[in-house]
Design a protein around this motif. Structure first.
Motif, PDB file in Angstrom:
ATOM      1  N   ARG A  60     -17.410  52.110  -9.434  1.00 23.91           N
ATOM      2  CA  ARG A  60     -17.727  52.146 -10.866  1.00 23.91           C
ATOM      3  C   ARG A  60     -19.239  52.238 -11.091  1.00 23.91           C
ATOM      4  O   ARG A  60     -19.693  52.961 -11.969  1.00 23.91           O
ATOM      5  CB  ARG A  60     -17.169  50.906 -11.577  1.00 23.91           C
ATOM      6  N   LEU A  61     -19.995  51.502 -10.297  1.00 23.50           N
ATOM      7  CA  LEU A  61     -21.447  51.572 -10.423  1.00 23.50           C
ATOM      8  C   LEU A  61     -21.956  52.970 -10.089  1.00 23.50           C
ATOM      9  O   LEU A  61     -22.837  53.492 -10.766  1.00 23.50           O
ATOM     10  CB  LEU A  61     -22.120  50.527  -9.527  1.00 23.50           C
ATOM     11  N   GLU A  62     -21.404  53.564  -9.043  1.00 26.13           N
ATOM     12  CA  GLU A  62     -21.794  54.926  -8.673  1.00 26.13           C
ATOM     13  C   GLU A  62     -21.431  55.909  -9.781  1.00 26.13           C
ATOM     14  O   GLU A  62     -22.200  56.803 -10.093  1.00 26.13           O
ATOM     15  CB  GLU A  62     -21.139  55.341  -7.354  1.00 26.13           C
TER      16      GLU A  62
ATOM     17  N   ILE B 247     -15.891  47.939  -7.668  1.00 23.96           N
ATOM     18  CA  ILE B 247     -17.154  47.723  -8.376  1.00 23.96           C
ATOM     19  C   ILE B 247     -18.201  48.736  -7.932  1.00 23.96           C
ATOM     20  O   ILE B 247     -18.901  49.329  -8.758  1.00 23.96           O
ATOM     21  CB  ILE B 247     -17.648  46.280  -8.182  1.00 23.96           C
ATOM     22  N   LEU B 248     -18.313  48.951  -6.624  1.00 21.77           N
ATOM     23  CA  LEU B 248     -19.278  49.931  -6.122  1.00 21.77           C
ATOM     24  C   LEU B 248     -18.986  51.332  -6.656  1.00 21.77           C
ATOM     25  O   LEU B 248     -19.901  52.053  -7.057  1.00 21.77           O
ATOM     26  CB  LEU B 248     -19.285  49.936  -4.593  1.00 21.77           C
TER      27      LEU B 248
ATOM     28  N   LYS C 166     -25.126  58.390 -16.090  1.00 20.99           N
ATOM     29  CA  LYS C 166     -26.447  58.209 -16.685  1.00 20.99           C
ATOM     30  C   LYS C 166     -27.397  59.315 -16.241  1.00 20.99           C
ATOM     31  O   LYS C 166     -28.157  59.843 -17.031  1.00 20.99           O
ATOM     32  CB  LYS C 166     -27.025  56.842 -16.332  1.00 20.99           C
TER      33      LYS C 166
ATOM     34  N   SER D 208     -21.061  55.253 -13.010  1.00 16.99           N
ATOM     35  CA  SER D 208     -21.926  55.053 -14.176  1.00 16.99           C
ATOM     36  C   SER D 208     -23.342  55.532 -13.882  1.00 16.99           C
ATOM     37  O   SER D 208     -24.015  56.061 -14.753  1.00 16.99           O
ATOM     38  CB  SER D 208     -21.929  53.596 -14.626  1.00 16.99           C
ATOM     39  N   LYS D 209     -23.780  55.375 -12.656  1.00 20.14           N
ATOM     40  CA  LYS D 209     -25.101  55.880 -12.261  1.00 20.14           C
ATOM     41  C   LYS D 209     -25.126  57.401 -12.372  1.00 20.14           C
ATOM     42  O   LYS D 209     -26.070  57.977 -12.889  1.00 20.14           O
ATOM     43  CB  LYS D 209     -25.413  55.440 -10.832  1.00 20.14           C
TER      44      LYS D 209
END
Length: 87
Positions: A73-75, A70-71, A81, A77-78
């Motif tokens: 994937r968040l990184e 999860i971390l 963006k 996507s961040k």
């Protein structure tokens, strides 16, 4: 004290960041303990049997794997963006 006193002090910022990381880690451990306890512990006793112990080991490993996934994937996507905002 000026309006930038707390935000301008790098030592204070490092301390706050460190304490925040400690708090997040404690929350993660607490959450992981609760999830794995509910999943693996049938009836508390003086010793863990091998099945229960293996369940705890697998649960903790999956919890860590999932958290890391999860971390990451968040990184990603961040970063995606941020790259799109620059275009």
């Amino acid at each position: 004290m000026n309006s930038q006193g707390a935000t301008a002090d790098p030592q204070l910022q490092r301390f706050i960041e460190s304490e925040t990381q400690k708090q997040r880690f404690q929350q993660l451990v607490h959450q992981m303990t609760g999830v794995c306890w509910d999943k693996c512990m049938d009836k508390p006793g003086p010793k863990l049997d091998s099945r229960t112990e293996m369940c705890f080991v697998n649960c903790v490993e999956r919890f860590i794997d999932t958290s890391n996934f999860i971390l990451n994937r968040l990184e990603q996507s961040k970063g995606f963006k941020s790259e799109n905002m620059l275009e």
